[in-house]
Design a protein around this motif. Structure first.
Motif, PDB file in Angstrom:
ATOM      1  N   VAL A 251      -9.851  -9.823  -5.465  1.00 34.28           N
ATOM      2  CA  VAL A 251      -8.840  -9.824  -4.403  1.00 34.28           C
ATOM      3  C   VAL A 251      -7.446  -9.657  -4.997  1.00 34.28           C
ATOM      4  O   VAL A 251      -6.628  -8.866  -4.513  1.00 34.28           O
ATOM      5  CB  VAL A 251      -8.929 -11.114  -3.573  1.00 34.28           C
ATOM      6  CG1 VAL A 251      -7.832 -11.151  -2.517  1.00 34.28           C
ATOM      7  CG2 VAL A 251     -10.294 -11.244  -2.912  1.00 34.28           C
ATOM      8  N   MET A 252      -7.165 -10.412  -6.065  1.00 28.24           N
ATOM      9  CA  MET A 252      -5.845 -10.337  -6.682  1.00 28.24           C
ATOM     10  C   MET A 252      -5.620  -8.997  -7.384  1.00 28.24           C
ATOM     11  O   MET A 252      -4.490  -8.496  -7.436  1.00 28.24           O
ATOM     12  CB  MET A 252      -5.662 -11.485  -7.674  1.00 28.24           C
ATOM     13  CG  MET A 252      -5.592 -12.853  -7.016  1.00 28.24           C
ATOM     14  SD  MET A 252      -4.245 -12.996  -5.828  1.00 28.24           S
ATOM     15  CE  MET A 252      -5.155 -13.147  -4.293  1.00 28.24           C
ATOM     16  N   ALA A 253      -6.681  -8.395  -7.904  1.00 29.29           N
ATOM     17  CA  ALA A 253      -6.545  -7.053  -8.476  1.00 29.29           C
ATOM     18  C   ALA A 253      -6.153  -6.051  -7.388  1.00 29.29           C
ATOM     19  O   ALA A 253      -5.291  -5.186  -7.604  1.00 29.29           O
ATOM     20  CB  ALA A 253      -7.849  -6.628  -9.151  1.00 29.29           C
ATOM     21  N   ALA A 254      -6.781  -6.180  -6.225  1.00 24.54           N
ATOM     22  CA  ALA A 254      -6.413  -5.311  -5.101  1.00 24.54           C
ATOM     23  C   ALA A 254      -4.982  -5.567  -4.655  1.00 24.54           C
ATOM     24  O   ALA A 254      -4.236  -4.629  -4.333  1.00 24.54           O
ATOM     25  CB  ALA A 254      -7.375  -5.536  -3.934  1.00 24.54           C
ATOM     26  N   VAL A 255      -4.561  -6.822  -4.643  1.00 26.16           N
ATOM     27  CA  VAL A 255      -3.186  -7.161  -4.254  1.00 26.16           C
ATOM     28  C   VAL A 255      -2.174  -6.547  -5.216  1.00 26.16           C
ATOM     29  O   VAL A 255      -1.156  -5.974  -4.799  1.00 26.16           O
ATOM     30  CB  VAL A 255      -3.010  -8.690  -4.188  1.00 26.16           C
ATOM     31  CG1 VAL A 255      -1.537  -9.069  -4.056  1.00 26.16           C
ATOM     32  CG2 VAL A 255      -3.812  -9.270  -3.032  1.00 26.16           C
ATOM     33  N   MET A 256      -2.437  -6.647  -6.511  1.00 27.59           N
ATOM     34  CA  MET A 256      -1.509  -6.095  -7.497  1.00 27.59           C
ATOM     35  C   MET A 256      -1.416  -4.577  -7.384  1.00 27.59           C
ATOM     36  O   MET A 256      -0.335  -3.991  -7.487  1.00 27.59           O
ATOM     37  CB  MET A 256      -1.939  -6.501  -8.909  1.00 27.59           C
ATOM     38  CG  MET A 256      -1.902  -8.003  -9.176  1.00 27.59           C
ATOM     39  SD  MET A 256      -0.278  -8.738  -8.855  1.00 27.59           S
ATOM     40  CE  MET A 256       0.736  -7.877 -10.042  1.00 27.59           C
ATOM     41  N   LEU A 257      -2.544  -3.931  -7.173  1.00 20.83           N
ATOM     42  CA  LEU A 257      -2.525  -2.471  -7.006  1.00 20.83           C
ATOM     43  C   LEU A 257      -1.813  -2.072  -5.717  1.00 20.83           C
ATOM     44  O   LEU A 257      -1.123  -1.045  -5.668  1.00 20.83           O
ATOM     45  CB  LEU A 257      -3.952  -1.929  -7.008  1.00 20.83           C
ATOM     46  CG  LEU A 257      -4.673  -1.980  -8.363  1.00 20.83           C
ATOM     47  CD1 LEU A 257      -6.146  -1.642  -8.187  1.00 20.83           C
ATOM     48  CD2 LEU A 257      -4.032  -1.017  -9.357  1.00 20.83           C
ATOM     49  N   ALA A 258      -1.952  -2.884  -4.665  1.00 22.70           N
ATOM     50  CA  ALA A 258      -1.281  -2.579  -3.400  1.00 22.70           C
ATOM     51  C   ALA A 258       0.231  -2.745  -3.499  1.00 22.70           C
ATOM     52  O   ALA A 258       0.979  -2.122  -2.733  1.00 22.70           O
ATOM     53  CB  ALA A 258      -1.830  -3.490  -2.300  1.00 22.70           C
ATOM     54  N   MET A 259       0.684  -3.554  -4.440  1.00 27.89           N
ATOM     55  CA  MET A 259       2.121  -3.754  -4.608  1.00 27.89           C
ATOM     56  C   MET A 259       2.805  -2.591  -5.309  1.00 27.89           C
ATOM     57  O   MET A 259       4.011  -2.383  -5.137  1.00 27.89           O
ATOM     58  CB  MET A 259       2.380  -5.032  -5.418  1.00 27.89           C
ATOM     59  CG  MET A 259       2.119  -6.319  -4.693  1.00 27.89           C
ATOM     60  SD  MET A 259       2.335  -7.737  -5.793  1.00 27.89           S
ATOM     61  CE  MET A 259       4.014  -7.460  -6.376  1.00 27.89           C
ATOM     62  N   LEU A 260       2.059  -1.826  -6.089  1.00 29.55           N
ATOM     63  CA  LEU A 260       2.681  -0.814  -6.947  1.00 29.55           C
ATOM     64  C   LEU A 260       3.456   0.266  -6.187  1.00 29.55           C
ATOM     65  O   LEU A 260       4.614   0.533  -6.525  1.00 29.55           O
ATOM     66  CB  LEU A 260       1.614  -0.183  -7.845  1.00 29.55           C
ATOM     67  CG  LEU A 260       1.104  -1.061  -8.993  1.00 29.55           C
ATOM     68  CD1 LEU A 260       0.050  -0.307  -9.795  1.00 29.55           C
ATOM     69  CD2 LEU A 260       2.253  -1.476  -9.902  1.00 29.55           C
ATOM     70  N   PRO A 261       2.876   0.941  -5.179  1.00 31.36           N
ATOM     71  CA  PRO A 261       3.633   2.019  -4.518  1.00 31.36           C
ATOM     72  C   PRO A 261       4.963   1.578  -3.916  1.00 31.36           C
ATOM     73  O   PRO A 261       5.995   2.219  -4.182  1.00 31.36           O
ATOM     74  CB  PRO A 261       2.654   2.529  -3.452  1.00 31.36           C
ATOM     75  CG  PRO A 261       1.307   2.203  -4.013  1.00 31.36           C
ATOM     76  CD  PRO A 261       1.478   0.888  -4.702  1.00 31.36           C
ATOM     77  N   PRO A 262       5.029   0.507  -3.098  1.00 31.18           N
ATOM     78  CA  PRO A 262       6.347   0.114  -2.574  1.00 31.18           C
ATOM     79  C   PRO A 262       7.318  -0.333  -3.652  1.00 31.18           C
ATOM     80  O   PRO A 262       8.518  -0.068  -3.555  1.00 31.18           O
ATOM     81  CB  PRO A 262       6.027  -1.028  -1.599  1.00 31.18           C
ATOM     82  CG  PRO A 262       4.656  -1.472  -1.928  1.00 31.18           C
ATOM     83  CD  PRO A 262       3.943  -0.310  -2.511  1.00 31.18           C
ATOM     84  N   VAL A 263       6.811  -0.993  -4.699  1.00 32.38           N
ATOM     85  CA  VAL A 263       7.692  -1.401  -5.789  1.00 32.38           C
ATOM     86  C   VAL A 263       8.268  -0.183  -6.502  1.00 32.38           C
ATOM     87  O   VAL A 263       9.470  -0.132  -6.825  1.00 32.38           O
ATOM     88  CB  VAL A 263       6.935  -2.314  -6.781  1.00 32.38           C
ATOM     89  CG1 VAL A 263       7.742  -2.505  -8.061  1.00 32.38           C
ATOM     90  CG2 VAL A 263       6.649  -3.667  -6.145  1.00 32.38           C
ATOM     91  N   LEU A 264       7.441   0.825  -6.754  1.00 33.24           N
ATOM     92  CA  LEU A 264       7.921   2.043  -7.403  1.00 33.24           C
ATOM     93  C   LEU A 264       8.943   2.772  -6.530  1.00 33.24           C
ATOM     94  O   LEU A 264       9.937   3.314  -7.036  1.00 33.24           O
ATOM     95  CB  LEU A 264       6.744   2.961  -7.713  1.00 33.24           C
ATOM     96  CG  LEU A 264       5.782   2.470  -8.803  1.00 33.24           C
ATOM     97  CD1 LEU A 264       4.600   3.422  -8.949  1.00 33.24           C
ATOM     98  CD2 LEU A 264       6.499   2.310 -10.136  1.00 33.24           C
ATOM     99  N   VAL A 265       8.716   2.793  -5.216  1.00 32.21           N
ATOM    100  CA  VAL A 265       9.675   3.423  -4.311  1.00 32.21           C
ATOM    101  C   VAL A 265      11.023   2.715  -4.388  1.00 32.21           C
ATOM    102  O   VAL A 265      12.085   3.356  -4.461  1.00 32.21           O
ATOM    103  CB  VAL A 265       9.137   3.414  -2.865  1.00 32.21           C
ATOM    104  CG1 VAL A 265      10.228   3.800  -1.872  1.00 32.21           C
ATOM    105  CG2 VAL A 265       7.962   4.365  -2.738  1.00 32.21           C
TER     106      VAL A 265
END
Length: 282
Positions: A251-265
């Protein structure tokens, strides 16, 4: 002259560091959880250092997902969320800037009333009008489609209001000079207003991208085909499954991956984003 007060400077930095630590600590714990095995966080003591299962957890979620939870592979949900966020962002900005331009620069009956009708829709979010919106989308056969995911969320009264307020600050002399030079409404909009609106568009793009990325209720309502699941829906399914057989590392791996696109933007558009929010002189 600014006085040098070491004590005040120290307290200011201490408060800022404390605030950053409070915000970052849960993210750090999520990252640590995503690098350990499935039973590590069930022992009652949370480790503070990364584990040895990081590559295994992240590659598993990206490639195959968690099949028993009913969610598709994470890469598909990331693509769906990215498309949804991009379409919503481009659609909202395009419609809002054109409608604001029409309201400010074109003389037509009841234009002020039209603006206030648009503005009043701020009081009617998707959650309030979700039943009639769903009925319209279902009757048009747009369930389980990118059009159904994005079209009802494209209109934006907030962006229209912000662009209108900006256009009102543009000197009338610019419009008169463009008219003297023979520029029509389209050329004036394309060659003058759009370049002036660059920072505003950038700031709104960041906000609207994140708005589209974190949508949960509307995709959950109109999506039954796993091919159109978004990342937020996938995380919810993983978390619900974790209540029965906890696998918080995935679950936390999915959460971290989901954070990447908005953080990069936010990182790549930080300069224009801040400039668009604080710039007052155009």
């Amino acid at each position: 002259m600014v006085e040098n007060r070491p004590v005040l400077t120290f307290l200011t930095h201490a408060v800022l560091i404390l605030g950053v630590a409070i915000v970052i600590f849960p993210v750090y714990i999520a990252f640590i959880a995503s690098t350990h095995g499935p039973g590590t966080f069930l022992r009652g003591v949370a480790p503070m250092l990364p584990g040895e299962h990081m590559v295994e957890n992240y590659s598993r979620m990206l490639a195959a997902g968690h099949s028993t939870s009913g969610a598709p592979p994470l890469w598909l949900m990331l693509i769906n969320s990215t498309w949804m966020a991009i379409i919503i962002t481009v659609g909202k900005i395009s419609i809002s800037i054109i409608s604001a331009y029409a309201i400010v620069y074109f003389k037509f009956p009841f234009r002020t009333l039209c603006f206030w009708i648009i503005f009043v829709t701020l009081m009617l979010p998707v959650e309030v009008r979700i039943i009639p919106t769903f009925a319209v989308v279902a009757n048009l056969g747009l369930l389980n489609s990118y059009v159904g995911l994005t079209l009802p969320l494209i209109a934006s009264a907030t962006a229209t209001f912000l662009f209108r307020q900006f256009f009102l600050t543009v000197p009338d002399e610019l419009m008169e000079a463009a008219r003297v030079d023979g520029a029509g409404p389209i050329k004036f909009f394309k060659d003058i207003l759009l370049p002036l609106s660059r920072t505003n568009i950038a700031a709104l793009s960041v906000i609207l991208f994140i708005y589209g990325w974190v949508q949960y209720l509307w995709p959950l309502l109109i999506t039954t085909d796993t091919r159109y699941y978004t990342i937020v829906m996938g995380i919810k399914r993983l978390a619900a499954y974790a209540d029965q057989e906890p696998q918080w590392n995935l679950v936390m791996a999915a959460v971290m991956l989901a954070m990447l696109p908005p953080v990069l933007v936010v990182i790549f558009m930080q300069r224009l984003f801040v400039k668009g929010l604080v710039e007052t002189e155009k």
